[in-house]
Design an enzyme around this catalytic site. Structure first.
Site, PDB file in Angstrom:
ATOM      1  CB  CYS A 187      -2.735   4.314   3.743  1.00 41.55           C
ATOM      2  SG  CYS A 187      -1.726   4.267   5.229  1.00 41.55           S
ATOM      3  CG  HIS A 217      -7.142   0.753   1.103  1.00 43.35           C
ATOM      4  ND1 HIS A 217      -5.997   0.012   0.969  1.00 43.35           N
ATOM      5  CD2 HIS A 217      -8.108  -0.001   0.499  1.00 43.35           C
ATOM      6  CE1 HIS A 217      -6.247  -1.125   0.347  1.00 43.35           C
ATOM      7  NE2 HIS A 217      -7.534  -1.151   0.049  1.00 43.35           N
ATOM      8  CG  HIS A 230      -2.807  -0.064   4.967  1.00 48.33           C
ATOM      9  ND1 HIS A 230      -2.280   0.771   4.012  1.00 48.33           N
ATOM     10  CD2 HIS A 230      -4.040  -0.398   4.532  1.00 48.33           C
ATOM     11  CE1 HIS A 230      -3.155   0.924   3.035  1.00 48.33           C
ATOM     12  NE2 HIS A 230      -4.234   0.221   3.320  1.00 48.33           N
TER      13      HIS A 230
END
Length: 167
Positions: free
Chosen positions: A76, A139, A127
């Site tokens: 990410c 993402h 994340h």
């Protein structure tokens, strides 16, 4: 000796599984997640969102790879780093934790396209993605690779913890 090696392999696997950008679960894909369809922020004329969307389109579907920062695979933060470098010419910190310690904190009601959004997974913020407007963010997820999702989607709802602006 074999038992020691086996324990090292198991420990390495657990570390990789628990670290980095954990984004397992079911993702809600918007109907606008079709090639050539821009999210509302890009259509409305946000230059920053348009540039980031172009990078997203280039890497859409690229698989997740822990530590990845290229078209071979992204995690990410690696995707965010690449999107900012290629789309905006900006250098961001490499890891999610470094990003959390940088940038300008953005209050929940003031998040704008291009802000980096952070999500709590399994008890810690691990994340991140790039907010694109409406309820969309782009993402690199472990289950779908580089994708876009709804912040209000089944998996992400209630997990957004903060946002940072890197101007």
């Amino acid at each position: 000796m074999f038992d020691s090696f086996r324990h090292i392999i198991i420990l390495a696997f657990i570390t990789l599984a628990l670290g980095g950008c954990a984004s397992t679960g079911h993702l809600q894909q918007a109907r606008s997640d079709q090639p050539g369809h821009l999210p509302p922020a890009a259509i409305e004329g946000s230059e920053k969102a348009q540039k980031l969307w172009q990078v997203f389109e280039r890497y859409r579907g690229t698989p997740y790879e822990y530590g990845g920062t290229s078209a071979d695979g992204f995690d990410c933060s690696g995707f965010i780093l690449t999107a900012y470098q290629e789309g905006l010419g900006k250098q961001l910190p490499r890891t999610t934790s470094q990003m959390l310690a940088s940038g300008e904190v953005v209050q929940p009601g003031q998040i704008e396209p291009g802000d980096v959004v952070f999500f709590r997974i399994e008890g810690k913020e691990q994340h991140a993605g790039i907010y694109m407007g409406g309820d969309r963010f782009i993402h690199a997820s472990t289950s779908a690779g580089v994708t876009q999702s709804s912040i209000r989607g089944y998996y992400w709802s209630g997990r957004l913890t903060q946002a940072r602006r890197f101007d």
